[in-house]
Motif scaffolding. Structure first.
Motif, mmCIF file in Angstrom:
data_model
loop_
_atom_site.group_PDB
_atom_site.id
_atom_site.type_symbol
_atom_site.label_atom_id
_atom_site.label_comp_id
_atom_site.label_asym_id
_atom_site.label_seq_id
_atom_site.Cartn_x
_atom_site.Cartn_y
_atom_site.Cartn_z
ATOM 1 N N LYS A 15 0.819 -1.221 0.000
ATOM 2 C CA LYS A 15 0.000 0.000 0.000
ATOM 3 C C LYS A 15 0.848 1.265 0.000
ATOM 4 C CE LYS A 15 -3.616 -2.674 0.389
ATOM 5 N NZ LYS A 15 -4.514 -2.925 -0.760
ATOM 6 N N LYS A 16 2.013 1.212 -0.604
ATOM 7 C CA LYS A 16 2.876 2.389 -0.646
ATOM 8 C C LYS A 16 2.379 3.381 -1.681
ATOM 9 C CE LYS A 16 7.283 0.351 0.846
ATOM 10 N NZ LYS A 16 8.696 0.122 0.468
ATOM 11 N N HIS A 17 2.594 4.670 -1.402
ATOM 12 C CA HIS A 17 2.268 5.697 -2.375
ATOM 13 C C HIS A 17 3.268 5.611 -3.529
ATOM 14 C CE1 HIS A 17 1.634 9.657 -4.202
ATOM 15 N NE2 HIS A 17 0.476 9.682 -3.560
ATOM 16 N N LEU A 18 2.812 5.993 -4.721
ATOM 17 C CA LEU A 18 3.680 5.889 -5.892
ATOM 18 C C LEU A 18 4.944 6.734 -5.749
ATOM 19 C CD1 LEU A 18 4.176 4.714 -8.654
ATOM 20 C CD2 LEU A 18 2.779 6.536 -9.652
ATOM 21 N N LEU A 19 4.871 7.865 -5.030
ATOM 22 C CA LEU A 19 6.065 8.681 -4.808
ATOM 23 C C LEU A 19 7.110 7.910 -3.992
ATOM 24 C CD1 LEU A 19 4.447 12.146 -4.048
ATOM 25 C CD2 LEU A 19 5.837 11.561 -6.041
ATOM 26 N N THR A 20 6.630 7.156 -3.014
ATOM 27 C CA THR A 20 7.547 6.342 -2.204
ATOM 28 C C THR A 20 8.140 5.211 -3.037
ATOM 29 O OG1 THR A 20 6.252 6.811 -0.213
ATOM 30 C CG2 THR A 20 7.765 4.936 -0.112
ATOM 31 N N ILE B 290 7.547 8.622 -13.349
ATOM 32 C CA ILE B 290 7.641 10.089 -13.325
ATOM 33 C C ILE B 290 6.636 10.701 -14.287
ATOM 34 C CG2 ILE B 290 9.124 12.035 -13.966
ATOM 35 C CD1 ILE B 290 11.485 10.448 -12.826
ATOM 36 N N TYR B 291 6.548 10.144 -15.468
ATOM 37 C CA TYR B 291 5.617 10.681 -16.465
ATOM 38 C C TYR B 291 4.170 10.535 -15.984
ATOM 39 C CZ TYR B 291 3.129 11.320 -20.857
ATOM 40 O OH TYR B 291 2.269 11.750 -21.828
ATOM 41 N N PHE B 292 3.847 9.383 -15.387
ATOM 42 C CA PHE B 292 2.492 9.157 -14.895
ATOM 43 C C PHE B 292 2.146 10.147 -13.786
ATOM 44 C CE2 PHE B 292 -0.602 7.124 -12.092
ATOM 45 C CZ PHE B 292 -1.598 6.779 -13.000
ATOM 46 N N LEU B 293 3.082 10.362 -12.858
ATOM 47 C CA LEU B 293 2.848 11.315 -11.775
ATOM 48 C C LEU B 293 2.661 12.729 -12.313
ATOM 49 C CD1 LEU B 293 5.454 9.914 -9.243
ATOM 50 C CD2 LEU B 293 2.994 10.091 -8.817
ATOM 51 N N LYS B 294 3.472 13.101 -13.281
ATOM 52 C CA LYS B 294 3.360 14.444 -13.854
ATOM 53 C C LYS B 294 2.002 14.638 -14.508
ATOM 54 C CE LYS B 294 5.408 17.594 -17.230
ATOM 55 N NZ LYS B 294 5.289 18.746 -16.330
ATOM 56 N N MET B 295 1.532 13.632 -15.242
ATOM 57 C CA MET B 295 0.233 13.725 -15.903
ATOM 58 C C MET B 295 -0.909 13.804 -14.907
ATOM 59 S SD MET B 295 0.900 13.924 -19.068
ATOM 60 C CE MET B 295 -0.722 13.685 -19.778
ATOM 61 N N ASN B 296 -0.654 13.405 -13.666
ATOM 62 C CA ASN B 296 -1.674 13.477 -12.616
ATOM 63 C C ASN B 296 -1.452 14.643 -11.659
ATOM 64 O OD1 ASN B 296 -3.654 10.922 -12.529
ATOM 65 N ND2 ASN B 296 -1.678 10.297 -13.398
ATOM 66 N N GLY B 297 -0.649 15.625 -12.081
ATOM 67 C CA GLY B 297 -0.528 16.874 -11.341
ATOM 68 C C GLY B 297 0.528 16.924 -10.255
ATOM 69 N N TYR B 298 1.375 15.923 -10.149
ATOM 70 C CA TYR B 298 2.408 15.926 -9.119
ATOM 71 C C TYR B 298 3.655 16.685 -9.598
ATOM 72 C CZ TYR B 298 -0.213 12.425 -6.464
ATOM 73 O OH TYR B 298 -1.174 11.774 -5.740
ATOM 74 N N LYS B 299 4.352 17.306 -8.648
ATOM 75 C CA LYS B 299 5.605 17.983 -8.941
ATOM 76 C C LYS B 299 6.725 16.934 -8.968
ATOM 77 C CE LYS B 299 3.713 22.058 -8.900
ATOM 78 N NZ LYS B 299 3.552 22.838 -10.150
ATOM 79 N N VAL B 300 7.347 16.791 -10.099
ATOM 80 C CA VAL B 300 8.324 15.713 -10.256
ATOM 81 C C VAL B 300 9.723 16.225 -10.583
ATOM 82 C CG1 VAL B 300 6.583 14.015 -10.963
ATOM 83 C CG2 VAL B 300 7.673 15.463 -12.694
ATOM 84 N N GLY B 301 9.930 17.541 -10.489
ATOM 85 C CA GLY B 301 11.224 18.110 -10.840
ATOM 86 C C GLY B 301 12.406 17.433 -10.170
#
Length: 214
Positions: free
Chosen positions: A153-158, A183-194
């Protein structure tokens, strides 16, 4: 160029690369699906079953398949072989079957012709997987790798942080590829991935840059 501008440029470059990769994979997957469906029709034809409706629908659904360079030469040859096999089983005294045979001839005019089915190789020669097969194998391994995280159940960022650590510590390029997809999936969902883009870029230069320089 400022640090922020550099990171933004890296994000744009990564996004563009992954978008092209996804579009290319989608096209190849669609072509493979249609070839598989045509193969099923050919098998039914060999069994003496009525295939006119299915074959007619296949032609109707794939009248643009040859456009835009979507097919590899091997795909075109495979379709040519299957259509040739199917035509040999059509009763051209039947008007509907004759029309389908004429459509097969029309595809041949476009360049979809049967190729040799028997390929002789020198002794000791081994089959080298195509780039598409290599990519499919990576996707399969990535899916298996990612399953290990689902029960936690980890968050995708973790999870991404763990993947980047593996990419940095291990030689297997699968982690770099998987990190880029996450990274691409997170960016498309509004997360800051810099920060993640920067880490991936540094790892990529360290691992792949040195490798390509050899």
């Amino acid at each position: 160029m400022t640090r922020i501008e550099t990171l933004n440029q890296l994000e744009i470059t990564l996004e563009s690369f992954l978008t092209r990769m996804a579009e290319s994979l989608s096209q190849k997957t669609g072509a493979i699906r249609e070839i598989t469906f045509l193969d099923d029709i050919a098998r039914e034809s060999f069994r003496g079953r009525y295939i006119n409706s299915r074959l007619g629908n296949w032609f109707a659904n794939n009248n643009t398949l040859l456009e835009g360079g979507r097919l590899r030469d091997t795909d075109i040859t495979a379709i040519g072989n299957l259509l040739g096999d199917i035509k040999s089983g059509l009763d051209e005294t039947d008007p509907e079957s004759k029309k389908l045979a004429e459509e097969i001839d029309h595809w041949r005019i476009k360049g979809v012709v049967p190729g040799r089915k028997l390929i002789l190789k020198m002794k000791g020669d081994t089959d080298e997987p195509t780039i598409s097969e290599k990519f499919a194998e990576i996707l399969k391994r990535e899916a298996e790798f990612f399953e290990n995280y689902q029960d936690n159940k980890k968050h995708l960022l973790t999870i991404l942080d763990d993947i980047l650590k593996s990419a940095d510590a291990k030689e297997d390029e699968i982690y770099i590829h998987l990190a880029g997809a996450a990274i691409y999936f997170l960016k498309m969902n509004g997360y800051k991935v810099g920060p993640f883009v920067k880490r991936l870029k540094e790892i990529e230069e360290s691992k792949l840059g040195n490798k390509h320089a050899d």
